[in-house]
Design a protein around this motif. Structure first.
Motif, PDB file in Angstrom:
ATOM      1  N   ASN A 176      -7.140  -5.362   4.867  1.00  0.00           N
ATOM      2  CA  ASN A 176      -7.772  -5.187   3.557  1.00  0.00           C
ATOM      3  C   ASN A 176      -6.853  -4.522   2.543  1.00  0.00           C
ATOM      4  OD1 ASN A 176     -10.070  -6.461   4.378  1.00  0.00           O
ATOM      5  ND2 ASN A 176     -11.327  -4.623   4.490  1.00  0.00           N
ATOM      6  N   LYS A 208      -5.687  -6.419  -0.822  1.00  0.00           N
ATOM      7  CA  LYS A 208      -6.464  -5.909  -1.945  1.00  0.00           C
ATOM      8  C   LYS A 208      -5.858  -6.342  -3.279  1.00  0.00           C
ATOM      9  CE  LYS A 208      -6.376  -1.521  -2.374  1.00  0.00           C
ATOM     10  NZ  LYS A 208      -6.560  -0.087  -2.227  1.00  0.00           N
ATOM     11  N   ASN A 209      -6.718  -6.741  -4.197  1.00  0.00           N
ATOM     12  CA  ASN A 209      -6.362  -7.111  -5.568  1.00  0.00           C
ATOM     13  C   ASN A 209      -5.556  -8.397  -5.694  1.00  0.00           C
ATOM     14  OD1 ASN A 209      -7.692  -4.827  -6.522  1.00  0.00           O
ATOM     15  ND2 ASN A 209      -5.860  -3.572  -6.272  1.00  0.00           N
ATOM     16  N   ILE A 210      -5.387  -9.148  -4.636  1.00  0.00           N
ATOM     17  CA  ILE A 210      -4.717 -10.447  -4.737  1.00  0.00           C
ATOM     18  C   ILE A 210      -5.807 -11.496  -4.942  1.00  0.00           C
ATOM     19  CG2 ILE A 210      -3.224 -12.139  -3.624  1.00  0.00           C
ATOM     20  CD1 ILE A 210      -2.046  -9.868  -1.958  1.00  0.00           C
ATOM     21  N   LYS A 211      -5.786 -12.155  -6.056  1.00  0.00           N
ATOM     22  CA  LYS A 211      -6.833 -13.124  -6.410  1.00  0.00           C
ATOM     23  C   LYS A 211      -6.439 -14.570  -6.092  1.00  0.00           C
ATOM     24  CE  LYS A 211      -9.421  -9.959  -8.357  1.00  0.00           C
ATOM     25  NZ  LYS A 211     -10.058  -9.120  -7.395  1.00  0.00           N
ATOM     26  N   ASN A 212      -5.164 -14.846  -6.015  1.00  0.00           N
ATOM     27  CA  ASN A 212      -4.668 -16.191  -5.784  1.00  0.00           C
ATOM     28  C   ASN A 212      -4.737 -16.523  -4.288  1.00  0.00           C
ATOM     29  OD1 ASN A 212      -2.606 -18.213  -5.042  1.00  0.00           O
ATOM     30  ND2 ASN A 212      -2.148 -18.200  -7.239  1.00  0.00           N
ATOM     31  N   TYR A 213      -5.513 -17.569  -3.934  1.00  0.00           N
ATOM     32  CA  TYR A 213      -5.673 -17.954  -2.532  1.00  0.00           C
ATOM     33  C   TYR A 213      -4.342 -18.282  -1.870  1.00  0.00           C
ATOM     34  CZ  TYR A 213     -10.763 -18.165  -2.455  1.00  0.00           C
ATOM     35  OH  TYR A 213     -12.095 -17.844  -2.468  1.00  0.00           O
ATOM     36  N   LYS A 244      -1.399 -17.017  -2.428  1.00  0.00           N
ATOM     37  CA  LYS A 244      -0.707 -15.770  -2.080  1.00  0.00           C
ATOM     38  C   LYS A 244      -1.380 -15.084  -0.896  1.00  0.00           C
ATOM     39  CE  LYS A 244       1.281 -14.794  -6.594  1.00  0.00           C
ATOM     40  NZ  LYS A 244       1.286 -13.911  -7.762  1.00  0.00           N
ATOM     41  N   VAL A 245      -2.721 -15.058  -0.896  1.00  0.00           N
ATOM     42  CA  VAL A 245      -3.463 -14.458   0.219  1.00  0.00           C
ATOM     43  C   VAL A 245      -3.131 -15.196   1.515  1.00  0.00           C
ATOM     44  CG1 VAL A 245      -5.774 -14.124   1.210  1.00  0.00           C
ATOM     45  CG2 VAL A 245      -5.353 -13.534  -1.178  1.00  0.00           C
TER      46      VAL A 245
END
Length: 193
Positions: free
Chosen positions: A126, A130-135, A137-138
């Motif tokens: 987590n 955290k704070n990564i919005k782009n799938y 990149k995740v």
């Protein structure tokens, strides 16, 4: 690694942040393929997810959440390919193998592509995510983490490489682990969303 440790780990995986049935069916797919293979494609996993879900989708009293597209995909395939609503699992597996097309592979990929990444996370990353919005990149970060930490499998491009440390334990009694996950799945599907 003990059988109890692996069981607890698998239960954590399927029950963390769960909004659809996908994690359950992906894990059942991975457990099924893990009996024979060390490397799986996302497409193969998606096809097996559909096989595992096929009869459940039409079972009265099982509820699928609104974001869950399993029923929609099955209905589309039943309509286009003239398949039966209920089917014996090995017959269905063979039938779907013969229906190899770009459209079918799109269905399979749709089912597995996000879930293959999300199944590995049970909250342990987590802070890193955290704070990564782009799938993209995740997913890239989860793929890297899967390769550097002890996980059920590693993700390499569109392939899953199974971790022998886990599968040595799982394959000694794969039916036990499949039944544990299936029991959790039935509990999940029995609750109205």
């Amino acid at each position: 690694m003990t059988k109890e440790f692996v069981k607890d780990y698998l239960l954590k995986l399927v029950n963390y942040n769960n909004k659809t049935s996908y994690k359950f069916y992906l894990l059942l797919s991975v457990l099924e393929y893990g009996k024979k293979y060390d490397k799986l494609s996302f497409s193969d996993c998606g096809r097996e997810m559909l096989v595992q879900a096929w009869n459940d989708i039409s079972t009265q009293g099982y509820y699928f959440s609104k974001p869950d597209k399993m029923r929609e995909i099955k209905n589309e395939i039943v309509y286009k390919e003239n398949l039966l609503e209920f089917s014996e699992i090995n017959f269905l597996r063979q039938t779907l193998l013969t229906l190899d097309s770009e459209e079918m592979n799109d269905f399979y990929s749709y089912l597995s592509r996000y879930c293959a990444y999300l199944l590995l996370s049970y909250g342990q990353w987590n802070d890193a995510l955290k704070n990564i919005k782009n799938y993209h990149k995740v997913h890239s970060l989860i793929a890297d983490l899967s390769q550097s930490e002890s996980c059920l499998y590693e993700i390499h491009d569109k392939y899953i490489i199974l971790n022998s440390e886990y599968f040595d334990v799982i394959n000694r009694d794969s039916d036990y682990f499949i039944n544990v996950i299936r029991k959790e799945l039935v509990s999940y599907l029995s609750k109205k969303k």
